[in-house]
Design a protein around this motif. Structure first.
Motif, PDB file in Angstrom:
ATOM      1  N   ILE A   1       0.843  -1.205   0.000  1.00 40.19           N
ATOM      2  CA  ILE A   1       0.000   0.000   0.000  1.00 40.19           C
ATOM      3  C   ILE A   1       0.874   1.249   0.000  1.00 40.19           C
ATOM      4  CG2 ILE A   1      -1.624   1.364   1.388  1.00 40.19           C
ATOM      5  CD1 ILE A   1      -2.803  -1.362   2.334  1.00 40.19           C
ATOM      6  N   GLU A   2       1.903   1.258   0.843  1.00 44.47           N
ATOM      7  CA  GLU A   2       2.780   2.420   0.928  1.00 44.47           C
ATOM      8  C   GLU A   2       3.491   2.673  -0.400  1.00 44.47           C
ATOM      9  OE1 GLU A   2       5.129   1.404   4.357  1.00 44.47           O
ATOM     10  OE2 GLU A   2       3.694   2.322   5.732  1.00 44.47           O
ATOM     11  N   ALA A   3       3.936   1.607  -1.048  1.00 44.61           N
ATOM     12  CA  ALA A   3       4.618   1.767  -2.340  1.00 44.61           C
ATOM     13  C   ALA A   3       3.665   2.314  -3.397  1.00 44.61           C
ATOM     14  CB  ALA A   3       5.206   0.423  -2.786  1.00 44.61           C
ATOM     15  N   LYS A   4       2.473   1.748  -3.454  1.00 45.27           N
ATOM     16  CA  LYS A   4       1.492   2.198  -4.448  1.00 45.27           C
ATOM     17  C   LYS A   4       1.053   3.635  -4.166  1.00 45.27           C
ATOM     18  CE  LYS A   4      -2.478   0.791  -7.049  1.00 45.27           C
ATOM     19  NZ  LYS A   4      -3.320  -0.291  -7.471  1.00 45.27           N
TER      20      LYS A   4
ATOM     21  N   SER B   1       2.775   5.945  -2.731  1.00 50.59           N
ATOM     22  CA  SER B   1       3.884   6.828  -3.093  1.00 50.59           C
ATOM     23  C   SER B   1       3.878   7.134  -4.595  1.00 50.59           C
ATOM     24  CB  SER B   1       5.211   6.184  -2.691  1.00 50.59           C
ATOM     25  OG  SER B   1       6.288   7.000  -3.056  1.00 50.59           O
ATOM     26  N   VAL B   2       3.677   6.111  -5.400  1.00 53.29           N
ATOM     27  CA  VAL B   2       3.623   6.289  -6.860  1.00 53.29           C
ATOM     28  C   VAL B   2       2.446   7.190  -7.240  1.00 53.29           C
ATOM     29  CG1 VAL B   2       3.180   5.088  -9.048  1.00 53.29           C
ATOM     30  CG2 VAL B   2       4.797   4.118  -7.388  1.00 53.29           C
ATOM     31  N   LEU B   3       1.293   6.908  -6.663  1.00 53.85           N
ATOM     32  CA  LEU B   3       0.094   7.702  -6.981  1.00 53.85           C
ATOM     33  C   LEU B   3       0.250   9.157  -6.545  1.00 53.85           C
ATOM     34  CD1 LEU B   3      -2.769   5.180  -6.158  1.00 53.85           C
ATOM     35  CD2 LEU B   3      -2.062   5.994  -8.410  1.00 53.85           C
ATOM     36  N   GLU B   4       0.852   9.377  -5.371  1.00 57.53           N
ATOM     37  CA  GLU B   4       1.045  10.749  -4.898  1.00 57.53           C
ATOM     38  C   GLU B   4       1.986  11.517  -5.817  1.00 57.53           C
ATOM     39  OE1 GLU B   4       2.171  10.060  -0.815  1.00 57.53           O
ATOM     40  OE2 GLU B   4       0.093  10.350  -0.133  1.00 57.53           O
ATOM     41  N   LYS B   5       2.992  10.828  -6.349  1.00 54.66           N
ATOM     42  CA  LYS B   5       3.899  11.475  -7.315  1.00 54.66           C
ATOM     43  C   LYS B   5       3.129  11.838  -8.588  1.00 54.66           C
ATOM     44  CE  LYS B   5       7.799  12.558  -9.402  1.00 54.66           C
ATOM     45  NZ  LYS B   5       7.659  13.868  -9.961  1.00 54.66           N
ATOM     46  N   GLN B   6       2.293  10.921  -9.066  1.00 55.87           N
ATOM     47  CA  GLN B   6       1.481  11.208 -10.250  1.00 55.87           C
ATOM     48  C   GLN B   6       0.533  12.375  -9.976  1.00 55.87           C
ATOM     49  OE1 GLN B   6      -0.445   7.473 -11.096  1.00 55.87           O
ATOM     50  NE2 GLN B   6       1.338   6.626 -12.131  1.00 55.87           N
ATOM     51  N   GLN B   7      -0.018  12.400  -8.775  1.00 55.80           N
ATOM     52  CA  GLN B   7      -0.928  13.472  -8.393  1.00 55.80           C
ATOM     53  C   GLN B   7      -0.198  14.818  -8.410  1.00 55.80           C
ATOM     54  OE1 GLN B   7      -2.665  12.907  -4.504  1.00 55.80           O
ATOM     55  NE2 GLN B   7      -4.353  14.276  -4.936  1.00 55.80           N
ATOM     56  N   GLN B   8       1.012  14.849  -7.878  1.00 59.20           N
ATOM     57  CA  GLN B   8       1.798  16.089  -7.890  1.00 59.20           C
ATOM     58  C   GLN B   8       2.113  16.543  -9.310  1.00 59.20           C
ATOM     59  OE1 GLN B   8       5.208  15.062  -5.518  1.00 59.20           O
ATOM     60  NE2 GLN B   8       4.170  15.514  -3.586  1.00 59.20           N
ATOM     61  N   ASP B   9       2.465  15.585 -10.162  1.00 57.34           N
ATOM     62  CA  ASP B   9       2.753  15.922 -11.559  1.00 57.34           C
ATOM     63  C   ASP B   9       1.519  16.514 -12.243  1.00 57.34           C
ATOM     64  OD1 ASP B   9       5.319  14.966 -11.194  1.00 57.34           O
ATOM     65  OD2 ASP B   9       4.948  13.050 -12.225  1.00 57.34           O
ATOM     66  N   LEU B  10       0.367  15.913 -11.987  1.00 60.05           N
ATOM     67  CA  LEU B  10      -0.869  16.439 -12.575  1.00 60.05           C
ATOM     68  C   LEU B  10      -1.193  17.832 -12.032  1.00 60.05           C
ATOM     69  CD1 LEU B  10      -3.105  13.244 -12.652  1.00 60.05           C
ATOM     70  CD2 LEU B  10      -2.318  14.563 -14.620  1.00 60.05           C
TER      71      LEU B  10
ATOM     72  N   ILE C   1      -7.015   9.427  -9.273  1.00 55.61           N
ATOM     73  CA  ILE C   1      -5.865   9.220  -8.393  1.00 55.61           C
ATOM     74  C   ILE C   1      -6.196   9.648  -6.966  1.00 55.61           C
ATOM     75  CG2 ILE C   1      -3.516  10.038  -7.888  1.00 55.61           C
ATOM     76  CD1 ILE C   1      -3.045  10.030 -10.938  1.00 55.61           C
ATOM     77  N   LYS C   2      -6.883  10.754  -6.845  1.00 54.18           N
ATOM     78  CA  LYS C   2      -7.264  11.257  -5.519  1.00 54.18           C
ATOM     79  C   LYS C   2      -8.136  10.229  -4.787  1.00 54.18           C
ATOM     80  CE  LYS C   2      -9.391  15.401  -3.575  1.00 54.18           C
ATOM     81  NZ  LYS C   2     -10.016  16.675  -3.887  1.00 54.18           N
ATOM     82  N   ARG C   3      -9.092   9.641  -5.497  1.00 52.74           N
ATOM     83  CA  ARG C   3      -9.951   8.606  -4.896  1.00 52.74           C
ATOM     84  C   ARG C   3      -9.139   7.368  -4.529  1.00 52.74           C
ATOM     85  NH1 ARG C   3     -13.571  10.287  -8.875  1.00 52.74           N
ATOM     86  NH2 ARG C   3     -12.915   8.585 -10.244  1.00 52.74           N
ATOM     87  N   ASP C   4      -8.228   6.982  -5.420  1.00 44.80           N
ATOM     88  CA  ASP C   4      -7.397   5.804  -5.165  1.00 44.80           C
ATOM     89  C   ASP C   4      -6.506   5.999  -3.938  1.00 44.80           C
ATOM     90  OD1 ASP C   4      -8.543   4.619  -7.389  1.00 44.80           O
ATOM     91  OD2 ASP C   4      -6.779   4.869  -8.672  1.00 44.80           O
ATOM     92  N   VAL C   5      -5.913   7.168  -3.814  1.00 46.74           N
ATOM     93  CA  VAL C   5      -5.067   7.474  -2.652  1.00 46.74           C
ATOM     94  C   VAL C   5      -5.909   7.428  -1.379  1.00 46.74           C
ATOM     95  CG1 VAL C   5      -3.735   9.285  -1.492  1.00 46.74           C
ATOM     96  CG2 VAL C   5      -3.302   8.765  -3.894  1.00 46.74           C
TER      97      VAL C   5
ATOM     98  N   ALA D   1      -8.673   5.705  -0.853  1.00 47.84           N
ATOM     99  CA  ALA D   1      -9.023   4.306  -0.571  1.00 47.84           C
ATOM    100  C   ALA D   1      -7.825   3.547  -0.007  1.00 47.84           C
ATOM    101  CB  ALA D   1      -9.529   3.619  -1.842  1.00 47.84           C
ATOM    102  N   LEU D   2      -6.657   3.777  -0.561  1.00 51.43           N
ATOM    103  CA  LEU D   2      -5.457   3.118  -0.049  1.00 51.43           C
ATOM    104  C   LEU D   2      -5.127   3.575   1.367  1.00 51.43           C
ATOM    105  CD1 LEU D   2      -3.196   3.157  -3.229  1.00 51.43           C
ATOM    106  CD2 LEU D   2      -4.075   1.129  -2.055  1.00 51.43           C
ATOM    107  N   THR D   3      -5.349   4.848   1.639  1.00 52.68           N
ATOM    108  CA  THR D   3      -5.103   5.371   2.980  1.00 52.68           C
ATOM    109  C   THR D   3      -6.035   4.704   3.989  1.00 52.68           C
ATOM    110  OG1 THR D   3      -4.343   7.484   2.089  1.00 52.68           O
ATOM    111  CG2 THR D   3      -5.058   7.466   4.400  1.00 52.68           C
ATOM    112  N   GLU D   4      -7.288   4.540   3.614  1.00 50.73           N
ATOM    113  CA  GLU D   4      -8.229   3.855   4.493  1.00 50.73           C
ATOM    114  C   GLU D   4      -7.816   2.402   4.726  1.00 50.73           C
ATOM    115  OE1 GLU D   4     -12.294   4.244   3.229  1.00 50.73           O
ATOM    116  OE2 GLU D   4     -12.101   6.418   2.999  1.00 50.73           O
ATOM    117  N   GLU D   5      -7.386   1.737   3.664  1.00 54.42           N
ATOM    118  CA  GLU D   5      -6.941   0.350   3.805  1.00 54.42           C
ATOM    119  C   GLU D   5      -5.687   0.269   4.679  1.00 54.42           C
ATOM    120  OE1 GLU D   5      -5.668  -3.578   1.200  1.00 54.42           O
ATOM    121  OE2 GLU D   5      -6.170  -1.735   0.123  1.00 54.42           O
ATOM    122  N   TRP D   6      -4.766   1.213   4.493  1.00 52.99           N
ATOM    123  CA  TRP D   6      -3.547   1.258   5.301  1.00 52.99           C
ATOM    124  C   TRP D   6      -3.893   1.411   6.779  1.00 52.99           C
ATOM    125  CZ3 TRP D   6      -1.347   4.854   8.574  1.00 52.99           C
ATOM    126  CH2 TRP D   6       0.005   4.658   8.903  1.00 52.99           C
TER     127      TRP D   6
END
Length: 90
Positions: free
Chosen positions: A27-30, A32-41, A67-71, A73-78
């Protein structure tokens, strides 16, 4: 017999903890990738020229919201995994 059951329970608990810890790392790895994509966007969406092409703007906003929704959801799962791990170690 009782010692054997205790040993089995400890082993089972250790396996469960390992599975939870592995999922937390995934979850943390995914995230991190999504947050980077979010920053780029966000950087792309901050450019004024982005708003000259409505199709591009719409596509990037859609990607951003996904991406925002995915992050989220992942945060909730974490958080749920962290709670499970905490409960398992007490």
């Amino acid at each position: 017999m009782i010692e054997r059951n205790r040993g089995w329970r400890r082993e089972r608990k250790a396996r469960i903890n390992q599975q939870i810890e592995k999922r937390i790392a995934e979850i943390e790895a995914k995230t991190s990738v999504l947050e980077k994509q979010q920053q780029d966007l966000e950087l792309q969406l901050a450019k004024p020229e982005m708003y000259k092409d409505p199709n591009t703007q719409k596509r990037l906003m859609s990607e951003y919201e996904t991406i925002k929704r995915d992050v989220s959801a992942l945060t909730e799962e974490w958080e749920a995994c962290q709670e499970q791990l905490e409960e398992a170690t007490t």
